[in-house]
Design an enzyme around this catalytic site. Structure first.
Site, PDB file in Angstrom:
ATOM      1  N   ASP A  64      53.451  50.424  46.356  1.00 32.71           N
ATOM      2  CA  ASP A  64      52.031  50.740  46.553  1.00 32.71           C
ATOM      3  C   ASP A  64      51.786  52.245  46.693  1.00 32.71           C
ATOM      4  O   ASP A  64      50.902  52.675  47.421  1.00 32.71           O
ATOM      5  CB  ASP A  64      51.456  50.000  47.776  1.00 32.71           C
ATOM      6  N   LYS A  93      51.558  53.958  41.580  1.00 36.13           N
ATOM      7  CA  LYS A  93      52.231  54.047  40.274  1.00 36.13           C
ATOM      8  C   LYS A  93      51.319  53.627  39.138  1.00 36.13           C
ATOM      9  O   LYS A  93      51.360  54.193  38.057  1.00 36.13           O
ATOM     10  CB  LYS A  93      53.484  53.155  40.257  1.00 36.13           C
ATOM     11  N   GLY A 139      51.498  44.356  41.767  1.00 30.32           N
ATOM     12  CA  GLY A 139      50.085  44.169  41.464  1.00 30.32           C
ATOM     13  C   GLY A 139      49.378  45.494  41.358  1.00 30.32           C
ATOM     14  O   GLY A 139      49.594  46.379  42.170  1.00 30.32           O
ATOM     15  N   HIS A 140      48.592  45.652  40.318  1.00 27.07           N
ATOM     16  CA  HIS A 140      47.708  46.805  40.296  1.00 27.07           C
ATOM     17  C   HIS A 140      46.435  46.476  39.543  1.00 27.07           C
ATOM     18  O   HIS A 140      46.400  45.586  38.703  1.00 27.07           O
ATOM     19  CB  HIS A 140      48.400  48.056  39.751  1.00 27.07           C
ATOM     20  N   GLN A 159      57.296  47.918  42.632  1.00 30.02           N
ATOM     21  CA  GLN A 159      57.764  48.064  44.019  1.00 30.02           C
ATOM     22  C   GLN A 159      58.170  49.527  44.267  1.00 30.02           C
ATOM     23  O   GLN A 159      57.657  50.421  43.621  1.00 30.02           O
ATOM     24  CB  GLN A 159      58.920  47.097  44.331  1.00 30.02           C
ATOM     25  N   PRO A 192      47.064  43.142  55.165  1.00 27.47           N
ATOM     26  CA  PRO A 192      46.906  44.546  55.580  1.00 27.47           C
ATOM     27  C   PRO A 192      48.287  45.206  55.569  1.00 27.47           C
ATOM     28  O   PRO A 192      49.260  44.615  56.012  1.00 27.47           O
ATOM     29  CB  PRO A 192      46.369  44.461  57.010  1.00 27.47           C
ATOM     30  N   LEU A 208      46.199  61.700  48.808  1.00 25.30           N
ATOM     31  CA  LEU A 208      45.996  62.850  49.700  1.00 25.30           C
ATOM     32  C   LEU A 208      44.618  62.769  50.361  1.00 25.30           C
ATOM     33  O   LEU A 208      44.453  63.116  51.534  1.00 25.30           O
ATOM     34  CB  LEU A 208      46.140  64.152  48.911  1.00 25.30           C
ATOM     35  N   VAL A 225      43.853  62.816  44.279  1.00 21.24           N
ATOM     36  CA  VAL A 225      42.912  62.845  45.414  1.00 21.24           C
ATOM     37  C   VAL A 225      41.859  61.733  45.303  1.00 21.24           C
ATOM     38  O   VAL A 225      40.780  61.837  45.880  1.00 21.24           O
ATOM     39  CB  VAL A 225      42.235  64.232  45.553  1.00 21.24           C
TER      40      VAL A 225
END
Ligand code: IMP
Length: 435
Positions: A15, A18, A42-43, A223, A303, A331, A419
């Site tokens: 997470d 990537k 997952g993305h 991962q 969470p 960031l 950002v």
């Protein structure tokens, strides 16, 4: 000049962002390749206002690239077919190649996942319950079903014939009462095979021949290195090689063809699942980072645990992976938090160390040693976007100091900074496709 092949690797516990970098760089490659993991990953990608949650298909598919699922991946065919269908319904052409050697997640893998993990007590990883560990176990026991098997009904029948009765017994040991119906499983997986047959290929030949003829690829790690079965915090990780070397074993493309390893480094620590996280924050600052970073799992919605940036960990994973450059992400999620801490060493009893020890019982007693940094004020999304478009010099000076400190501790230059989630919230410090 030959086109470069890039490997994208998570430097922490997954997470790290990537998916965003993969999407950002996918435009400049011919192939986007997954080499390990499965639908535990997952993305989310938004195309023309439509949101896609990918777990298996490499995200480059939305850019019309040829996407490859290599032999190192474990595939749940139901999930894969669902992803293909939703993409096609959205008018996206799916140029997919799947290794005939990739292993298949079977119904008994999913049933076993949670119960096997729970039985480990304090050594449980808190898995995603997608059957990943059990499928890799069978692979290494040489009792796995591969993609090539589900397109050969007779072979599948033979294999299920000896596997299913054993799995039934194992399920009973764990108190699972579900009955495995060998015929139903056979029928269902033969049907999956007939739908997926069109995508099967000898992907090691496909990729090597393409790369030798001047095409290039992006190898998309899933991962993170700290979850790697070999180099992570065993047994609190996943079951695949999440490090750069996995890109080679998981595809059959030799290491010498990988030109650049990009480590994705989140500006703080996050972790889904169990196991020691030395810099974990269990206070209001942790809650603030979780909210600002939207730290809830894409696959499970859990969470995420969050903590300060752990430089000991990232220095270690940088060494293992051989990062050529890093991308520091999220960031913006640290905005408004002052001071910030960077963990530069651990204390264990009277001992101070800057090395990471792959022993869970040892790590749980390690106390972080922090270096304090100044935080930066909040900005609106619009302001972050403007900052990104104007470049590094317009970042808050405290953020630049933070970034520079991370680079100097890790000893690897930052090539990208992120950002925000959008493509236009990325600062490029070096073109990784150029020497
Ligand atoms: P599994 O991969 O489902 O077996 O889960 C093993 C461990 O890896 C658990 O602690 C999961 O929370 C973690 N994990 C697996 N996939 C991901 C991911 O994509 N991101 C973050 N953590 C993950």
């Amino acid at each position: 000049m030959a086109k470069k092949n890039i490997v994208i690797i998570g430097s922490q516990w997954g997470d790290e962002g990537k998916g965003k970098l993969t999407d950002y760089l996918a435009d400049k490659v011919d192939f986007v390749v997954r080499f390990q993991g499965g639908n535990n990953a997952g993305h989310t990608i938004v195309v023309n206002g439509k949101r896609f949650a990918f777990h298996l298909i490499p995200s480059g598919v939305v850019r019309g690239k040829t996407v490859v699922i290599g032999n190192g991946v474990v595939i749940d065919p139901r999930v894969l077919l669902h992803e293909i269908k939703s993409l096609e319904e959205a008018g996206i052409k799916v140029n997919l190649k799947i290794s005939t050697k990739a292993h298949v997640i079977m119904p008994y893998h999913v049933l076993l996942d949670g119960v096997e993990d729970a039985a480990k007590g304090k050594y449980a990883a808190g898995t995603t319950k997608r059957g990943i560990g059990p499928a890799y176990s069978d692979k290494h026991m040489r009792a796995g079903i591969r993609m090539m098997d589900i397109v050969q009904p007779d072979v599948l029948r033979e294999k299920l014939g000896y596997i299913v009765p054993i799995k039934q017994k194992i399920l009973e040991i764990y108190g699972v009462t579900d009955r495995l119906d060998e015929n139903a499983i056979h029928e269902e997986y033969v049907a999956f095979g007939s739908q997926l047959r069109q995508y099967l290929a000898d992907t090691e030949y496909l990729l090597n021949e393409a790369l030798d003829s001047g095409k290039n690829a992006l190898f998309e790690g899933a991962q993170g290195s700290m979850l790697c079965v070999d180099h992570g915090l065993y047994p609190h990780g996943t079951s695949s090689n999440c490090v750069a070397q996995g890109a080679s074993t998981g595809t059959g493309v030799p290491m010498k063809k990988m030109d650049y390893v990009l480590g994705i480094v989140k500006a703080y620590t996050s972790r889904v699942g169990a196991g020691p996280v030395p810099t974990e924050l269990l206070d209001a600052t942790g809650d603030q980072i979780r909210e600002q970073g939207h730290e809830y799992g894409t696959t499970t919605g859990r969470p995420r645990r969050v903590g300060w940036f752990d430089a000991v960990t990232v220095k270690y994973t940088s060494m293992i992976n051989g990062f050529d450059g890093i991308c520091i992400t999220l960031l913006d999620a640290l905005e408004g938090i002052d001071p910030l801490m960077i963990c530069t060493a651990y204390e264990h009893g009277n001992e101070r160390m800057t090395r990471w020890i792959a022993d869970t019982n040892f790590m749980k007693d390690c106390k972080p040693v922090y270096e304090q940094m100044r935080g930066w004020p909040k900005r609106t999304r619009e302001e972050w976007r403007t900052t990104a478009s104007k470049g590094y010099g317009t970042l808050p000076p405290e953020m630049r100091a933070y970034v520079e400190r991370i680079q100097s501790i890790i000893g690897v230059p930052a090539t990208f900074l992120s950002v925000g989630p959008g493509r236009d919230e990325t600062i490029v410090l070096k073109d990784v496709f150029k020497d």
